[in-house]
Write an enzyme that holds these catalytic residues in place. Sequence first.
Site, PDB file in Angstrom:
ATOM      1  N   HIS A  96       0.829  -1.216   0.000  1.00  0.00           N
ATOM      2  CA  HIS A  96       0.000   0.000   0.000  1.00  0.00           C
ATOM      3  C   HIS A  96       0.864   1.267   0.000  1.00  0.00           C
ATOM      4  CE1 HIS A  96       1.010   0.902   4.191  1.00  0.00           C
ATOM      5  NE2 HIS A  96       0.972  -0.415   4.374  1.00  0.00           N
ATOM      6  N   GLY A  97       0.245   2.377  -0.455  1.00  0.00           N
ATOM      7  CA  GLY A  97       0.927   3.666  -0.396  1.00  0.00           C
ATOM      8  C   GLY A  97       1.075   4.123   1.061  1.00  0.00           C
ATOM      9  N   SER A  99       0.646   5.439   4.600  1.00  0.00           N
ATOM     10  CA  SER A  99      -0.559   5.633   5.431  1.00  0.00           C
ATOM     11  C   SER A  99      -0.312   6.784   6.409  1.00  0.00           C
ATOM     12  CB  SER A  99      -0.888   4.356   6.204  1.00  0.00           C
ATOM     13  OG  SER A  99      -0.016   4.235   7.311  1.00  0.00           O
ATOM     14  N   TRP A 101      -0.310   6.640   9.492  1.00  0.00           N
ATOM     15  CA  TRP A 101       0.579   6.211  10.581  1.00  0.00           C
ATOM     16  C   TRP A 101       2.001   5.940  10.097  1.00  0.00           C
ATOM     17  CZ3 TRP A 101      -1.874   2.799  15.001  1.00  0.00           C
ATOM     18  CH2 TRP A 101      -2.810   3.580  15.691  1.00  0.00           C
ATOM     19  N   GLU A 199      -1.521  -6.875   7.456  1.00  0.00           N
ATOM     20  CA  GLU A 199      -0.188  -6.630   8.028  1.00  0.00           C
ATOM     21  C   GLU A 199      -0.013  -7.539   9.244  1.00  0.00           C
ATOM     22  OE1 GLU A 199       2.801  -6.274   8.074  1.00  0.00           O
ATOM     23  OE2 GLU A 199       3.056  -4.146   7.582  1.00  0.00           O
TER      24      GLU A 199
HETATM   25  O1  LIG Z   1       4.029  -0.504  11.476  1.00  0.00           O
HETATM   26  C1  LIG Z   1       3.831  -1.474  10.737  1.00  0.00           C
HETATM   27  O2  LIG Z   1       2.741  -2.071  10.673  1.00  0.00           O
HETATM   28  C2  LIG Z   1       4.963  -1.978   9.851  1.00  0.00           C
HETATM   29  C3  LIG Z   1       4.850  -1.439   8.460  1.00  0.00           C
HETATM   30  O3  LIG Z   1       4.774  -0.053   8.408  1.00  0.00           O
HETATM   31  O4  LIG Z   1       6.158  -1.576  10.441  1.00  0.00           O
HETATM   32  P1  LIG Z   1       7.599  -2.217  10.132  1.00  0.00           P
HETATM   33  O5  LIG Z   1       8.336  -1.182   9.335  1.00  0.00           O
HETATM   34  O6  LIG Z   1       8.229  -2.435  11.477  1.00  0.00           O
HETATM   35  O7  LIG Z   1       7.426  -3.481   9.390  1.00  0.00           O
END
Ligand SMILES: O=C(O)[C@@H](CO)OP(=O)(O)O
Length: 341
Positions: A96-97, A99, A101, A199
């Site tokens: 995904h692009g 976000s 967060w 995720e």
């Molecule tokens: O916060 C998250 O869900 C993931 C992806 O953004 O973080 P990470 O970079 O640690 O995989």
Amino acid sequence: MASAAIGRGIRTVHCHGYTKRSRDHKDLGCVTFRPSRKCFKMETESSVGFGNGFETGIGASASQTPAADPFLSPSKNDSTDPQKKSKETALILIRHGESLWNEKNLFTGCVDVPLTKKGVEEAIEAGKRISSIPIDMIYTSALIRAQMTAMLAMSQHRRKKVPIVLHDESEQAKQWSRIFSEDTMKQSIPVITAWQLNERMYGELQGLNKQETAERYGKELVHEWRRSYDIPPPNGESLEMCAERAVAYFKDQIEPQLLSGKNVMIAAHGNSLRSIIMYLDKLTSQEVISLELSTGVPMLYIFKNGKFIRRGSPAAPSEVGVYAYTKTLAKYRQRLDEMFE
Ligand SMILES: O=C(O)[C@@H](CO)OP(=O)(O)O
């Protein structure tokens, strides 16, 4: 577009749309839709698949399996002969692009956060890059950032088919979203949402700032939580646990579609896609820890003779090279040129 380097002495290296990190600074390099009156009585008895009119082909007989885009068939006659079905299919993976967060640098995991304006732009840009690649089915996670990305990317596709989200959460949802025109169905692409592609669940880190967490618990430990293969964050999933459900879903649901001749796009997440790429590229648990995916960069695989061949990211100026890899893709693009230009 580059992923942020995480941890001391680690840098990111783009590699065909994804990035490998190295500690030592070395590059690691259908439709069974029946337009009869009965149909309007919500006929379901012979439906296999989602019951919305779309059939996935899984578990269905050959006659129930929807044909892949006829654009790919050399001639009308060939398209009806299963023996002459295209032997190679395209698989597009897209994280995904950005976000809201990602922008705030918060652990996100299974929290359902939308895209930023930049993320929207990334998804549109990704769509331009894949706009001439055939897509018959779309899989996304259950999370809005992946779904937004898939839909925005499809808004750029030259074939102009309409992506339609299938609703199988209840019998009523299935029935109320049925389509009653075979022609309309042919101009549609089923979009299947699956929590298994979500995720990785980040447990008690969800919502915490990544930088502050590293300062509080130490960079080493937080790096272990984020990038080790089998160490889960507190009450969350390790990459290994995420892989168990994401790769199982890929093998059970998506691979049979590719095998049956469908071109598939998957819009998902950094870690669910890392685990799927681990399977596709036969990476070891050591190799996968240095694999980083950028937001909004599509990756293309060709599935041929039961093997996945990574073809990089169809990005200009190397775009011509990507299409040149297979005659089928080149032919599809040529047909789009003839039809739409
Ligand atoms: O916060 C998250 O869900 C993931 C992806 O953004 O973080 P990470 O970079 O640690 O995989």
